[in-house]
Write a protein that holds these residues in place. Structure first.
Motif, PDB file in Angstrom:
ATOM      1  N   ARG A 177       0.850  -1.520  -0.091  1.00 30.95           N
ATOM      2  CA  ARG A 177       0.365   0.045  -0.228  1.00 30.95           C
ATOM      3  C   ARG A 177       0.909   0.895   0.187  1.00 30.95           C
ATOM      4  NH1 ARG A 177      -4.908   0.476   3.871  1.00 30.95           N
ATOM      5  NH2 ARG A 177      -3.475   0.022   5.919  1.00 30.95           N
ATOM      6  N   VAL A 178       1.733   1.323   0.521  1.00 30.12           N
ATOM      7  CA  VAL A 178       2.624   2.449   1.091  1.00 30.12           C
ATOM      8  C   VAL A 178       3.576   2.534  -0.525  1.00 30.12           C
ATOM      9  CG1 VAL A 178       4.671   3.535   2.158  1.00 30.12           C
ATOM     10  CG2 VAL A 178       2.700   2.291   3.179  1.00 30.12           C
ATOM     11  N   ALA A 179       4.189   1.646  -1.139  1.00 26.65           N
ATOM     12  CA  ALA A 179       4.696   1.963  -2.255  1.00 26.65           C
ATOM     13  C   ALA A 179       3.205   2.505  -3.654  1.00 26.65           C
ATOM     14  CB  ALA A 179       5.123   0.406  -2.465  1.00 26.65           C
ATOM     15  N   THR A 180       2.629   2.058  -3.310  1.00 22.52           N
ATOM     16  CA  THR A 180       1.480   2.375  -4.396  1.00 22.52           C
ATOM     17  C   THR A 180       0.811   3.804  -3.515  1.00 22.52           C
ATOM     18  OG1 THR A 180       1.272  -0.460  -4.608  1.00 22.52           O
ATOM     19  CG2 THR A 180      -0.284   1.697  -5.411  1.00 22.52           C
ATOM     20  N   ARG A 181       0.812   3.650  -2.867  1.00 26.63           N
ATOM     21  CA  ARG A 181       0.543   5.460  -2.246  1.00 26.63           C
ATOM     22  C   ARG A 181       1.427   6.246  -2.882  1.00 26.63           C
ATOM     23  NH1 ARG A 181      -1.182   4.570   3.449  1.00 26.63           N
ATOM     24  NH2 ARG A 181      -3.687   3.883   2.800  1.00 26.63           N
ATOM     25  N   HIS A 182       3.453   5.675  -3.021  1.00 24.19           N
ATOM     26  CA  HIS A 182       3.769   7.300  -3.411  1.00 24.19           C
ATOM     27  C   HIS A 182       3.400   6.998  -4.213  1.00 24.19           C
ATOM     28  CE1 HIS A 182       7.810   8.335  -3.634  1.00 24.19           C
ATOM     29  NE2 HIS A 182       8.402   7.476  -4.590  1.00 24.19           N
ATOM     30  N   LEU A 183       3.394   5.953  -5.258  1.00 21.51           N
ATOM     31  CA  LEU A 183       3.772   6.305  -6.681  1.00 21.51           C
ATOM     32  C   LEU A 183       2.332   7.035  -7.133  1.00 21.51           C
ATOM     33  CD1 LEU A 183       4.641   2.596  -8.586  1.00 21.51           C
ATOM     34  CD2 LEU A 183       6.302   5.239  -8.599  1.00 21.51           C
ATOM     35  N   LEU A 184       1.198   6.860  -6.194  1.00 17.88           N
ATOM     36  CA  LEU A 184       0.744   7.748  -7.281  1.00 17.88           C
ATOM     37  C   LEU A 184       0.754   8.686  -6.940  1.00 17.88           C
ATOM     38  CD1 LEU A 184      -2.668   5.257  -5.616  1.00 17.88           C
ATOM     39  CD2 LEU A 184      -2.627   6.104  -7.630  1.00 17.88           C
ATOM     40  N   ARG A 200       3.033 -17.835  -2.697  1.00 16.03           N
ATOM     41  CA  ARG A 200       3.377 -17.484  -1.479  1.00 16.03           C
ATOM     42  C   ARG A 200       2.973 -16.318  -0.895  1.00 16.03           C
ATOM     43  NH1 ARG A 200       8.857 -18.114  -2.396  1.00 16.03           N
ATOM     44  NH2 ARG A 200       9.198 -20.298  -4.194  1.00 16.03           N
ATOM     45  N   TRP A 201       3.029 -16.554   0.207  1.00 16.05           N
ATOM     46  CA  TRP A 201       2.077 -15.839   1.347  1.00 16.05           C
ATOM     47  C   TRP A 201       2.596 -13.631   0.760  1.00 16.05           C
ATOM     48  CZ3 TRP A 201       3.769 -13.158   5.402  1.00 16.05           C
ATOM     49  CH2 TRP A 201       2.536 -12.523   6.054  1.00 16.05           C
ATOM     50  N   VAL A 202       3.609 -13.990   0.965  1.00 15.61           N
ATOM     51  CA  VAL A 202       4.663 -12.565   0.765  1.00 15.61           C
ATOM     52  C   VAL A 202       3.873 -11.642  -0.460  1.00 15.61           C
ATOM     53  CG1 VAL A 202       6.247 -11.067   0.689  1.00 15.61           C
ATOM     54  CG2 VAL A 202       6.249 -13.244   2.426  1.00 15.61           C
ATOM     55  N   SER A 203       3.632 -12.482  -1.899  1.00 17.18           N
ATOM     56  CA  SER A 203       3.686 -12.032  -2.050  1.00 17.18           C
ATOM     57  C   SER A 203       2.332 -11.236  -2.795  1.00 17.18           C
ATOM     58  CB  SER A 203       3.705 -12.952  -3.720  1.00 17.18           C
ATOM     59  OG  SER A 203       5.338 -13.084  -3.991  1.00 17.18           O
ATOM     60  N   GLN A 204       1.083 -12.629  -2.140  1.00 24.11           N
ATOM     61  CA  GLN A 204      -0.017 -11.943  -1.815  1.00 24.11           C
ATOM     62  C   GLN A 204      -0.747 -11.054  -1.341  1.00 24.11           C
ATOM     63  OE1 GLN A 204      -1.491 -15.517  -0.517  1.00 24.11           O
ATOM     64  NE2 GLN A 204      -1.284 -17.021  -2.330  1.00 24.11           N
ATOM     65  N   GLN A 205       0.059 -10.741  -0.390  1.00 27.13           N
ATOM     66  CA  GLN A 205       0.286  -9.556   1.080  1.00 27.13           C
ATOM     67  C   GLN A 205       0.833  -8.238   0.093  1.00 27.13           C
ATOM     68  OE1 GLN A 205      -1.105  -9.484   5.055  1.00 27.13           O
ATOM     69  NE2 GLN A 205      -2.120 -11.363   2.877  1.00 27.13           N
ATOM     70  N   TRP A 210      -0.865  -3.205  -2.591  1.00 28.41           N
ATOM     71  CA  TRP A 210      -1.622  -2.299  -3.650  1.00 28.41           C
ATOM     72  C   TRP A 210      -3.140  -2.495  -4.104  1.00 28.41           C
ATOM     73  CZ3 TRP A 210      -2.339  -4.870  -8.798  1.00 28.41           C
ATOM     74  CH2 TRP A 210      -2.374  -4.348 -10.491  1.00 28.41           C
ATOM     75  N   LYS A 211      -3.543  -3.438  -4.232  1.00 27.24           N
ATOM     76  CA  LYS A 211      -5.224  -3.025  -4.926  1.00 27.24           C
ATOM     77  C   LYS A 211      -5.823  -1.868  -3.900  1.00 27.24           C
ATOM     78  CE  LYS A 211      -5.464  -7.361  -7.314  1.00 27.24           C
ATOM     79  NZ  LYS A 211      -6.109  -9.023  -7.023  1.00 27.24           N
ATOM     80  N   GLY A 218      -9.168   5.162  -6.094  1.00 24.48           N
ATOM     81  CA  GLY A 218     -10.449   5.500  -7.597  1.00 24.48           C
ATOM     82  C   GLY A 218     -10.183   5.144  -8.260  1.00 24.48           C
ATOM     83  N   THR A 219      -9.047   3.955  -8.819  1.00 26.68           N
ATOM     84  CA  THR A 219      -8.404   3.905  -9.438  1.00 26.68           C
ATOM     85  C   THR A 219      -8.141   2.438  -9.858  1.00 26.68           C
ATOM     86  OG1 THR A 219      -6.168   4.189  -8.750  1.00 26.68           O
ATOM     87  CG2 THR A 219      -7.182   5.943 -10.179  1.00 26.68           C
ATOM     88  N   SER A 220      -9.558   1.380  -9.236  1.00 26.37           N
ATOM     89  CA  SER A 220      -8.960   0.264  -9.254  1.00 26.37           C
ATOM     90  C   SER A 220      -9.187  -1.045  -9.871  1.00 26.37           C
ATOM     91  CB  SER A 220     -10.550  -0.642  -8.733  1.00 26.37           C
ATOM     92  OG  SER A 220     -10.369   0.652  -7.421  1.00 26.37           O
ATOM     93  N   GLU A 221      -9.158   0.400 -11.397  1.00 23.58           N
ATOM     94  CA  GLU A 221      -9.127  -0.732 -13.059  1.00 23.58           C
ATOM     95  C   GLU A 221      -7.741  -1.150 -13.059  1.00 23.58           C
ATOM     96  OE1 GLU A 221      -8.256   3.882 -13.546  1.00 23.58           O
ATOM     97  OE2 GLU A 221      -9.620   2.813 -12.366  1.00 23.58           O
ATOM     98  N   MET A 222      -6.770  -0.274 -12.539  1.00 23.44           N
ATOM     99  CA  MET A 222      -5.294  -0.591 -12.578  1.00 23.44           C
ATOM    100  C   MET A 222      -4.980  -2.109 -12.136  1.00 23.44           C
ATOM    101  SD  MET A 222      -2.656   2.765 -12.163  1.00 23.44           S
ATOM    102  CE  MET A 222      -3.912   4.680 -11.580  1.00 23.44           C
ATOM    103  N   ALA A 223      -5.687  -2.928 -11.209  1.00 21.21           N
ATOM    104  CA  ALA A 223      -5.313  -3.624 -10.569  1.00 21.21           C
ATOM    105  C   ALA A 223      -5.265  -4.416 -11.948  1.00 21.21           C
ATOM    106  CB  ALA A 223      -6.961  -4.115 -10.282  1.00 21.21           C
ATOM    107  N   ARG A 224      -6.108  -4.575 -12.529  1.00 21.48           N
ATOM    108  CA  ARG A 224      -5.519  -5.638 -13.499  1.00 21.48           C
ATOM    109  C   ARG A 224      -4.130  -5.751 -14.083  1.00 21.48           C
ATOM    110  NH1 ARG A 224      -7.560  -1.617 -16.436  1.00 21.48           N
ATOM    111  NH2 ARG A 224      -6.711  -0.634 -18.222  1.00 21.48           N
ATOM    112  N   ASN A 225      -2.802  -4.882 -14.088  1.00 25.19           N
ATOM    113  CA  ASN A 225      -1.735  -4.492 -14.457  1.00 25.19           C
ATOM    114  C   ASN A 225      -0.683  -5.374 -13.544  1.00 25.19           C
ATOM    115  OD1 ASN A 225      -3.154  -2.523 -15.906  1.00 25.19           O
ATOM    116  ND2 ASN A 225      -2.260  -0.900 -15.192  1.00 25.19           N
TER     117      ASN A 225
END
Length: 357
Positions: A177-184, A200-205, A210-211, A218-225
């Motif tokens: 979440r923090v990484a994605t917020r930074h890019l946003l 792997r659990w680490v990857s899943q988390q 990120w999602k 409000g950019t959930s459409e990017m979740a496919r990327n």
């Protein structure tokens, strides 16, 4: 022929000088309460006079305690058994009166895991830190783990929380979440994610974090990327190419490891993409070399030495609880077993003076 100076001082020697039985000397050495203070003082003075050194093996046999902690990892490549993390754990263990028994595994099948646990039980270790990676059955066996089935407590490292299992891990959901917020926050409009192995659990988390950040914005459409890698450098380039096929206007990528991010930087260069002008890139791990890449890589630091020490202190608490003994001062205060990452911003996401070294 050995000289008198080489003769090992025995319990019998101390008992003779103190005028007590060998059993009384043994009680004093092992800290038994069933000795008067006058007798304890006299025996201790005789121990000091003779230079008596108790046998660790004899003490283990009489008390059932080895003052040893088993640490299981994978051939020196795990989280805790190399570098600064290992040295810090050794120093912390020494302060609390414990030695470490490092055991490496290359096969994490259920049979090998059982063999390893039997090995540690036979050596009467007082507790186990399970630092094996999430491969094979290394973590899967914890799904059905019964803490009461082992004669000693166990703490698992970077494993998902399970009922009845003590774990110390990083908050990988929050890292994503923090990484994605930074890019946003940089105004990037088309963000992708190259994940580690998705089983792997680490990857899943990290994917879920990120999602979550995308949903908040409000950019959930990017979740496919999102595409899958395997943590290693050779999957970074192919991962970037797959993301560009999914999202031709890709302008930022959150990579699940610094090693994969190295591959992303190399592939971006081949494709003529400028980093960060055309494509912001960031990873996780903050490897020492990440600050020296071109451009220096924004990343998320994992304080592995702290994780090692928190796991060790938690394990010693559990050992003391089983024995009904007070905690050593170093682990007297409970700690949060879920550790956070720190964002380190460099030129791969920011240009000029805004980026840190």
């Amino acid at each position: 022929m050995n000289s008198a100076a080489d003769k090992r001082v025995t319990l019998a020697d101390v008992a003779k000088l103190a005028g007590v039985s060998k059993q009384t000397v043994s009680r004093v050495v092992n800290g038994s309460e069933h000795v008067t203070e006058d007798t304890r003082t006299r025996v201790l003075q005789c121990i000091d006079t003779l230079g008596f050194r108790p046998s660790a093996l004899a003490r283990q046999l009489s008390t059932g305690r080895s003052q040893t902690i088993g640490v299981v990892s994978n051939g020196g490549q795990g989280y805790l058994v190399s570098g600064v993390a290992y040295l810090g754990m050794v120093r912390q263990a020494d302060k609390m009166g414990y030695a470490l028994l490092i055991k490496e595994m290359t096969d994490f099948s259920s049979g090998s895991i059982r063999t390893m646990l039997d090995y540690l039980i036979e050596r009467q270790v007082d507790g186990v830190i399970w630092a094996g990676p999430e491969i094979g059955d290394s973590h899967a066996w914890l799904d059905t783990f019964d803490a009461a089935s082992l004669p000693m407590p166990l703490v698992a490292i970077n494993a998902k929380p399970r009922p009845g299992v003590d774990t110390v891990s990083f908050d990988n959901f929050e890292a994503g979440r923090v990484a994605t917020r930074h890019l946003l926050s940089l105004g990037r409009k088309n963000i992708g994610h190259i994940a580690g192995p998705t089983n792997r659990w680490v990857s899943q988390q990290r994917v879920e974090g990120w999602k979550a950040a995308l949903a908040e914005a409000g950019t959930s459409e990017m979740a496919r990327n999102v595409v899958e890698g395997d943590w290693d450098v050779h999957t970074g380039g192919p991962g970037l190419r797959r993301l560009l096929e999914i999202c031709p206007k890709l302008d930022a990528v959150f990579v699940g490891s610094d090693r994969m991010a190295i591959g992303v930087l190399a592939e971006a260069h081949k494709l003529g993409l400028r980093v960060p002008e055309d494509l912001a890139v960031m990873g996780v791990d903050n490897l020492p070399e990440s600050a020296y890449l071109i451009p220096p890589l924004t990343s998320m630091t994992q304080d592995t030495p702290r994780m090692a020490e928190v796991a060790l202190r938690l394990l010693v608490r559990r050992i003391c609880e089983r024995r009904g003994e007070p905690y050593p001062e170093a682990c007297a205060i409970p700690e949060n077993p879920l550790l956070t990452h720190d964002l380190v911003v460099r030129q791969s996401t920011l240009c000029g003076k805004l980026a840190s070294k």
